[in-house]
Scaffold this motif. Sequence first.
Motif, PDB file in Angstrom:
ATOM      1  N   MET A 179     -18.174  33.354   4.860  1.00 39.47           N
ATOM      2  CA  MET A 179     -18.855  32.419   5.757  1.00 39.47           C
ATOM      3  C   MET A 179     -19.400  33.145   6.977  1.00 39.47           C
ATOM      4  O   MET A 179     -20.388  32.783   7.550  1.00 39.47           O
ATOM      5  N   GLN A 180     -18.665  34.148   7.346  1.00 43.71           N
ATOM      6  CA  GLN A 180     -19.036  34.845   8.568  1.00 43.71           C
ATOM      7  C   GLN A 180     -20.384  35.518   8.399  1.00 43.71           C
ATOM      8  O   GLN A 180     -20.725  35.994   7.327  1.00 43.71           O
ATOM      9  N   GLY A 181     -21.155  35.492   9.450  1.00 45.99           N
ATOM     10  CA  GLY A 181     -22.399  36.235   9.407  1.00 45.99           C
ATOM     11  C   GLY A 181     -23.603  35.383   9.079  1.00 45.99           C
ATOM     12  O   GLY A 181     -24.619  35.489   9.743  1.00 45.99           O
ATOM     13  N   GLN A 182     -23.449  34.465   8.102  1.00 46.24           N
ATOM     14  CA  GLN A 182     -24.642  33.796   7.622  1.00 46.24           C
ATOM     15  C   GLN A 182     -25.298  32.890   8.669  1.00 46.24           C
ATOM     16  O   GLN A 182     -26.499  32.694   8.633  1.00 46.24           O
ATOM     17  N   HIS A 183     -24.508  32.354   9.588  1.00 44.59           N
ATOM     18  CA  HIS A 183     -25.096  31.458  10.587  1.00 44.59           C
ATOM     19  C   HIS A 183     -25.125  32.071  11.968  1.00 44.59           C
ATOM     20  O   HIS A 183     -25.388  31.389  12.933  1.00 44.59           O
ATOM     21  N   HIS A 184     -24.832  33.334  12.060  1.00 47.25           N
ATOM     22  CA  HIS A 184     -24.588  33.861  13.386  1.00 47.25           C
ATOM     23  C   HIS A 184     -25.784  33.846  14.315  1.00 47.25           C
ATOM     24  O   HIS A 184     -25.620  33.938  15.524  1.00 47.25           O
ATOM     25  N   SER A 185     -26.935  33.670  13.738  1.00 45.83           N
ATOM     26  CA  SER A 185     -28.111  33.581  14.594  1.00 45.83           C
ATOM     27  C   SER A 185     -28.243  32.190  15.219  1.00 45.83           C
ATOM     28  O   SER A 185     -28.875  32.030  16.249  1.00 45.83           O
ATOM     29  N   ALA A 186     -27.599  31.166  14.575  1.00 47.36           N
ATOM     30  CA  ALA A 186     -27.752  29.798  15.061  1.00 47.36           C
ATOM     31  C   ALA A 186     -27.049  29.612  16.413  1.00 47.36           C
ATOM     32  O   ALA A 186     -26.148  30.367  16.759  1.00 47.36           O
ATOM     33  N   ALA A 187     -27.480  28.571  17.129  1.00 47.13           N
ATOM     34  CA  ALA A 187     -26.885  28.291  18.437  1.00 47.13           C
ATOM     35  C   ALA A 187     -25.451  27.828  18.249  1.00 47.13           C
ATOM     36  O   ALA A 187     -25.122  27.204  17.246  1.00 47.13           O
ATOM     37  N   PRO A 188     -24.551  28.109  19.206  1.00 47.27           N
ATOM     38  CA  PRO A 188     -23.166  27.675  19.059  1.00 47.27           C
ATOM     39  C   PRO A 188     -23.061  26.156  19.068  1.00 47.27           C
ATOM     40  O   PRO A 188     -23.823  25.484  19.762  1.00 47.27           O
ATOM     41  N   VAL A 189     -22.116  25.610  18.263  1.00 41.37           N
ATOM     42  CA  VAL A 189     -21.891  24.163  18.282  1.00 41.37           C
ATOM     43  C   VAL A 189     -20.925  23.790  19.404  1.00 41.37           C
ATOM     44  O   VAL A 189     -20.912  22.659  19.877  1.00 41.37           O
ATOM     45  N   ILE A 190     -20.117  24.757  19.800  1.00 40.63           N
ATOM     46  CA  ILE A 190     -19.225  24.528  20.934  1.00 40.63           C
ATOM     47  C   ILE A 190     -19.319  25.745  21.845  1.00 40.63           C
ATOM     48  O   ILE A 190     -19.260  26.889  21.376  1.00 40.63           O
ATOM     49  N   GLU A 191     -19.534  25.487  23.103  1.00 41.59           N
ATOM     50  CA  GLU A 191     -19.658  26.591  24.039  1.00 41.59           C
ATOM     51  C   GLU A 191     -18.963  26.206  25.342  1.00 41.59           C
ATOM     52  O   GLU A 191     -19.311  25.194  25.961  1.00 41.59           O
ATOM     53  N   VAL A 192     -17.955  26.953  25.703  1.00 45.30           N
ATOM     54  CA  VAL A 192     -17.199  26.676  26.919  1.00 45.30           C
ATOM     55  C   VAL A 192     -17.179  27.937  27.761  1.00 45.30           C
ATOM     56  O   VAL A 192     -16.954  29.029  27.235  1.00 45.30           O
ATOM     57  N   ARG A 193     -17.457  27.777  29.040  1.00 46.04           N
ATOM     58  CA  ARG A 193     -17.349  28.933  29.927  1.00 46.04           C
ATOM     59  C   ARG A 193     -16.512  28.579  31.147  1.00 46.04           C
ATOM     60  O   ARG A 193     -16.671  27.507  31.731  1.00 46.04           O
ATOM     61  N   ASP A 194     -15.605  29.468  31.480  1.00 49.16           N
ATOM     62  CA  ASP A 194     -14.797  29.351  32.691  1.00 49.16           C
ATOM     63  C   ASP A 194     -14.079  27.994  32.782  1.00 49.16           C
ATOM     64  O   ASP A 194     -14.196  27.287  33.773  1.00 49.16           O
ATOM     65  N   LEU A 195     -13.357  27.671  31.718  1.00 46.64           N
ATOM     66  CA  LEU A 195     -12.624  26.405  31.646  1.00 46.64           C
ATOM     67  C   LEU A 195     -11.300  26.523  32.399  1.00 46.64           C
ATOM     68  O   LEU A 195     -10.482  27.393  32.108  1.00 46.64           O
ATOM     69  N   HIS A 196     -11.131  25.637  33.383  1.00 54.18           N
ATOM     70  CA  HIS A 196      -9.872  25.598  34.133  1.00 54.18           C
ATOM     71  C   HIS A 196      -9.197  24.256  33.916  1.00 54.18           C
ATOM     72  O   HIS A 196      -9.862  23.230  33.867  1.00 54.18           O
ATOM     73  N   LYS A 197      -7.850  24.287  33.820  1.00 55.70           N
ATOM     74  CA  LYS A 197      -7.120  23.028  33.743  1.00 55.70           C
ATOM     75  C   LYS A 197      -5.788  23.175  34.459  1.00 55.70           C
ATOM     76  O   LYS A 197      -5.035  24.122  34.214  1.00 55.70           O
ATOM     77  N   SER A 198      -5.534  22.248  35.367  1.00 58.84           N
ATOM     78  CA  SER A 198      -4.243  22.233  36.054  1.00 58.84           C
ATOM     79  C   SER A 198      -3.535  20.928  35.765  1.00 58.84           C
ATOM     80  O   SER A 198      -4.163  19.872  35.672  1.00 58.84           O
ATOM     81  N   PHE A 199      -2.224  20.997  35.587  1.00 59.23           N
ATOM     82  CA  PHE A 199      -1.391  19.795  35.586  1.00 59.23           C
ATOM     83  C   PHE A 199      -0.635  19.813  36.898  1.00 59.23           C
ATOM     84  O   PHE A 199       0.254  20.645  37.086  1.00 59.23           O
ATOM     85  N   GLY A 200      -0.990  18.914  37.796  1.00 56.95           N
ATOM     86  CA  GLY A 200      -0.399  18.974  39.123  1.00 56.95           C
ATOM     87  C   GLY A 200      -0.785  20.281  39.778  1.00 56.95           C
ATOM     88  O   GLY A 200      -1.968  20.620  39.840  1.00 56.95           O
ATOM     89  N   SER A 201       0.214  21.030  40.239  1.00 57.31           N
ATOM     90  CA  SER A 201      -0.101  22.278  40.917  1.00 57.31           C
ATOM     91  C   SER A 201      -0.029  23.468  39.964  1.00 57.31           C
ATOM     92  O   SER A 201      -0.239  24.605  40.360  1.00 57.31           O
ATOM     93  N   VAL A 202       0.267  23.186  38.685  1.00 57.63           N
ATOM     94  CA  VAL A 202       0.387  24.272  37.723  1.00 57.63           C
ATOM     95  C   VAL A 202      -0.937  24.488  36.999  1.00 57.63           C
ATOM     96  O   VAL A 202      -1.436  23.578  36.330  1.00 57.63           O
ATOM     97  N   GLU A 203      -1.499  25.662  37.144  1.00 60.93           N
ATOM     98  CA  GLU A 203      -2.744  25.938  36.440  1.00 60.93           C
ATOM     99  C   GLU A 203      -2.408  26.518  35.070  1.00 60.93           C
ATOM    100  O   GLU A 203      -1.860  27.611  34.973  1.00 60.93           O
ATOM    101  N   VAL A 204      -2.739  25.750  34.011  1.00 62.59           N
ATOM    102  CA  VAL A 204      -2.394  26.222  32.668  1.00 62.59           C
ATOM    103  C   VAL A 204      -3.556  26.956  32.005  1.00 62.59           C
ATOM    104  O   VAL A 204      -3.347  27.803  31.150  1.00 62.59           O
ATOM    105  N   LEU A 205      -4.779  26.633  32.370  1.00 56.06           N
ATOM    106  CA  LEU A 205      -5.937  27.370  31.869  1.00 56.06           C
ATOM    107  C   LEU A 205      -6.658  27.997  33.056  1.00 56.06           C
ATOM    108  O   LEU A 205      -7.020  27.306  33.996  1.00 56.06           O
ATOM    109  N   LYS A 206      -6.830  29.316  32.981  1.00 54.64           N
ATOM    110  CA  LYS A 206      -7.344  30.018  34.157  1.00 54.64           C
ATOM    111  C   LYS A 206      -8.685  30.667  33.866  1.00 54.64           C
ATOM    112  O   LYS A 206      -8.892  31.835  34.141  1.00 54.64           O
TER     113      LYS A 206
END
Lengths: 257, 262
Positions: B1-28
Motif C-alpha cells: 500500500m505504501q508509496g502508491q498514494h504518497h503524492s496525494a494530499a494528506p487526509v489528516i494533518e496535525v501540527r503542533d497539537l497541545h493538550k492539557s488536562f488541568g495543569s498537566v500537559e499531556v501532549l506537547k
Amino acid sequence: MSDQSFWQPHRLILMALATAIVLTMALNMDWSWLPAYRADILDAIWITSALLVSSIVAGFLLAVPIGLVQVTGPRPLAWLAYGFCTLIRGTPILLQMWVLYYGLGSLFPYIPELRQSWLWPYLIEAWPYAFVALTLSFAGYEGEVMRGAFKGVPHGELEAAEAIGMHPFTILRRIWLPRAIQRVLPTLGGEFILQLKATPLVATIAVVDIYAIFGRIRQETFITYEPLLMLALIYLMLAGCIAFLFRLLENKLPSRG
Amino acid sequence: MQGQHHSAAPVIEVRDLHKSFGSVEVLKGIDLSARPGEVISLIGGSGSGKSTTLRCLNLLETPTSTGLLKLLGEEVHLKTDRRGVGHVSNKKQLRRLRSRLGMVFQSFNLWPHMTLEQNVMEAQVQVLGRTKTQARDNAHQLLERVGLTERLSMFPSQLSGGQQQRGAIARALAVDPEVMLFDEPTSALDPELVGEVLNVMKNLAEEGRTMIIVTHEMKFAAEVADKVVFLNQGRVEEEGTPEEIFQAPKSERLQQFIRSVG
C-alpha cells in the motif's frame, strides 16, 4: 416453567388453603351491600386508574428533563431541578396536595381574568388539583431516579455515538434515554406501585376514588371489615397488574450490558 | 500500500497539537499526517499520549491549541469558552467530519439495547439518512466480512469480547469512513481472542484503507503499518518505517521501549 414444577406439593397445599380462606370469607361474611354499590365501585376504580396512569405519564415526561439537566446543565436549570426534587421529596405529598387545593385553589377566585377563562370550569373541580399534585410528586421522585440513570449510562456508549457523527438530540433519543430507562426499569415497577398507594390521598380533597367510595360504604352500611377487605383486594389486584406488566416488559428487553 | 498514494494530499494533518488536562500537559506539540491508504501505528508506553492524540483527531478530546488541524482537507477551528474549555467552532462541520472517520474503542462500546444488526444499521439511518432496507443490506455485508453473519440478531451481552470488537469494527465501517481510528482495539481482550480482531484489521489494511492504530501489539504494528510513530511524554520521539523503528531504533527511549515490550 414446566407443568411438573408447577404442581408441587407445597403449591397444592397453599392453593387449598387460599381457596378455603376465600370460601370462608365469601360464605360467612356479609357481602349483601356489594350489588348496590357495584356501579359506584367500578366508576371509582376507573377514577383511581385514570389518576394513576395520567399522573405517571405526565410526571415521567417531566422527570426526564428534570433528571437530564442535572447531568448536562446548564447550571441554573440544574439547580432549579435539584431544588424541585429536594422540595418534593422532602415534604409529605399530603401537604403538597393541600397547599395546591386549599392554598392555591382558594386564591384563584380573586383573579377576575381567570374566572372568565376556559380554565375556570376545571379550577373549581377537585380532580385537577389531585392530578397536578400526584404528577409533581411523581416528577420529583422520578427526576431523581432519572438523574442517576442518565449518569449511570457508560460514557463510552455515548462517545461511540458522538464519534460516528450523531446529533446530540439523536444520541439522547436513540441511545441515552433508552439506555437510562432500561437501567431503571426494575426500580420503576416499584415506583409505579408506590404511586398507586399515594392515590388514596386524593380522597382528602374530595375526589371520589376507590378509597373514598369504600369510606362512604362503611358510613352508610355500618359494616367495617368486608369493605376494607374488598378495598385491599382491589389495590392488590391493581398492584399485581403493574407488577405483571413490568415483568412482561423486562423479559422482552435484553439483559443489561 | 505504501508509496502508491504518497503524492496525494494528506487526509489528516496535525501540527503542533497541545493538550492539557488541568495543569498537566499531556501532549506537547504533536505533528502527524496520514496520506490516503496509509496505515500508521502509534506506539509508546502508558501515559505517552498516544490515545489522547488519537482522540484529538476526531475531537473526542478538544486540543488545548493546535498550529493546524486539517481533517479530510478541511481545517477545523477551535474556540475557548468563558470557563476556558475548548470547543470546535463549527459543530455541524464536526459532525460531518466525524461521520467520515470511523472509531473503534478499547472497550467496544456497542450499544447494549440494540442487536448487532441494529448497532451496524443505526448510524446509517440516523446520520447518513439511508433507508432501513439499504442499511440492513449493508449491515449484513459488513457483518459477513467480519465473520458475524450468524450473530446478527444477538445482543452485545451475548457475544464474546472478540465478537463484540469485530461488531464494533463493522459498525464503524457502516458509514463508509475515509479513515479508521483504532484506540487499543485488542487491549481489553482475552489473549486467545486478539487474533480474530487483528485479522479483520489486517484485511482492512490490505484493502488500502487509511488507518491510524494505537496498539500494544508490536508484531502486528511491524507487519501491517506503513509508518510507525513512537510517542514519549507527549512528544513524537521517533517515526519511520517499521524496519527503521523496530530494527534500527535511534533514540535511547525507543531502544528501551522496544527492549521492554519485546
